[in-house]
Enzyme design. Structure first.
Site, short mmCIF file in Angstrom:
data_model
loop_
_atom_site.label_atom_id
_atom_site.label_comp_id
_atom_site.label_asym_id
_atom_site.label_seq_id
_atom_site.Cartn_x
_atom_site.Cartn_y
_atom_site.Cartn_z
N CYS A 1 -4.74 -6.21 1.46
CA CYS A 1 -4.06 -5.17 1.37
C CYS A 1 -3.06 -5.90 0.08
CB CYS A 1 -2.88 -4.75 1.89
SG CYS A 1 -1.39 -2.96 2.09
N CYS B 1 -4.38 1.55 -2.13
CA CYS B 1 -3.05 0.34 -0.82
C CYS B 1 -2.34 1.51 -0.68
CB CYS B 1 -2.89 -0.97 -2.11
SG CYS B 1 -1.52 -1.46 -1.49
#
Length: 431
Positions: A169, A352
């Site tokens: 991430c 994301c």
């Protein structure tokens, strides 16, 4: 079904190493596509984490209890769970040796082991974490303490970092910072007396230019001091000093020391050592499993596939990437079992959900070409309250009830409405 490794040797049609998001998703999709397939999952952990929920949970946007469940509850009932870990890969012999010495042979292997967090690659960090204002949201054990430190911050320099390696991430270091800055601004006197600094080893704030423009606006609006090409290499905890290796173009490399009152660290990451030191690894930094970027098949061992963070797939390492990769891997794995050509191709899709405040998210979706795409038929470069609700309310449910059950990406439900939305002039025009 649980296997405790009582036999010295066993064989499975498909052996999946890793029972995290990637491994469970692939197992569930395989068994949906081909009921009765002999699938085994090699995974030692007894707890399964929804890691994407750690930051929202720490910030109070989601109960922490919603971010983990017993591993046994997410293993597909038709799969064999081997509660052990991989100690050695022997792809030439089509087998894996476990930590307890068991030999597991396979017809096809899937490597889905995720990332290894290398805290010790930053001098002084392992012993300092949790002390002297040094925190990290990248560890389940430190989430509560990290947010307690943020909420209890009394002002000064709040320093946030992003390492030089690929990380899970990629937007998470900024998510923590923006939410922390919101906390500082709403705490009496703290916002005025706080300097927020973001030191990233990257050349820009976000790798996709369209999203980078948005993020630059967020940083400017918040008056955050963003410093590019600053890689954290040492922490002197008792002095509250962070040391960075700075490598700016056209300038001699130098060291820069920054004193802090609060330091949020994102550690360097790489493939687990057992992968990096195996024949599966790519020749280069990271030790990733070397796979074809289109098919997820290993470049040298045709009976090996990989996906997710441990793979060499050249895209952002995220849960959303797994959702794009898993159907491709499953289709190609079944083709391999059937001795058919591998026709499914992965386009690099990843995403994301970049939390920019306690009421906004940029749903940053993109592909191999680093071009924005949108599952929601709206301009994904904009900060939106609707995407904040999706991230904090919808995605946790989707993870437990759809992702781990092998359901396909939800965008397929929205795509049929795209012509209507475009006719109304509302849809994002994808490249």
């Amino acid at each position: 079904m649980v296997a405790n490794g009582s036999a010295s040797h066993r064989h499975h049609q498909v052996l999946i190493v890793g029972g995290g998001s990637g491994g469970i998703t692939v197992a569930a999709q395989l068994l949906r596509a081909r009921p009765g397939l002999d699938v085994a999952i090699l995974e030692p952990a007894t707890v399964h984490d929804y890691q994407s929920g750690w930051i929202p949970a720490g910030a109070g946007l989601l109960p922490l209890a919603f971010t983990h469940r017993p591993e046994a509850s997410v293993i597909p009932p038709e799969a064999c769970w081997i509660q052990d870990s991989a100690a050695r890969f022997e792809p030439e012999a089509q087998r894996v040796i476990t930590a307890t010495g068991e030999s597991i042979s396979y017809q096809v292997l899937v490597v889905a082991m995720g990332l290894q967090l290398n805290w010790n690659h930053i001098q002084g960090l392992p012993e300092a974490l949790g002390h002297h204002g040094i925190v990290s949201a990248y560890s389940r054990d430190h989430i509560t303490a990290t947010w307690a430190a943020i909420r209890g911050f009394q002002g000064g320099v709040a320093l946030f970092t992003h390492p030089a390696t690929p990380i899970k991430c990629g937007g998470a270091p900024q998510k923590v910072m923006y939410l922390a800055d919101d906390v500082f601004q709403t705490t009496s006197g703290v916002g005025v007396n706080t300097q927020v600094i973001f030191c990233t080893a990257m050349a820009k704030l976000y790798p996709v230019e369209a999203y980078n423009t948005t993020v630059e606006q967020v940083v400017a609006r918040r008056h955050i001091d963003a410093r590019m090409l600053h890689n954290l290499i040492e922490v002197r905890a008792s002095e509250q000093v962070a040391v960075f290796d700075v490598r700016e173009p056209g300038v001699e490399p130098r060291r820069e020391e920054i004193r802090f009152d609060l330091l949020h660290v994102v550690p360097p990451m790489a493939a687990p050592d057992v992968v990096a030191h195996s024949p599966l690894a790519i020749d280069g930094p990271g030790g990733w499993v070397e796979v074809n970027k289109d098919t997820c098949q290993h470049k040298r061992f045709a009976d090996v596939f990989a996906l997710g963070d441990v793979s060499s797939l050249p895209t952002s390492k995220s849960l959303a990437a797994i959702r794009g990769q898993a159907p491709v891997l499953v289709a190609n794995l079944l083709a391999r079992l059937d001795q058919r050509p591998l026709l499914a191709h992965y386009d690099g899709y990843t995403a994301c959900p970049l939390i920019t405040s306690f009421h906004s998210v940029v749903m940053a979706e993109f592909n191999y070409e680093l071009q924005p795409v949108s599952s929601f038929l709206v301009d994904p470069t904009k900060e939106r309250w609707s995407m904040f609700l999706v991230e904090t309310r919808v995605f946790p449910w989707v993870y437990w009830h759809r992702v781990l059950k092998g359901r396909l990406h939800e965008s397929r439900f929205l795509k049929p409405f795209a012509p209507l939305v475009r006719a109304l002039g509302l849809a994002f025009k994808q490249p």
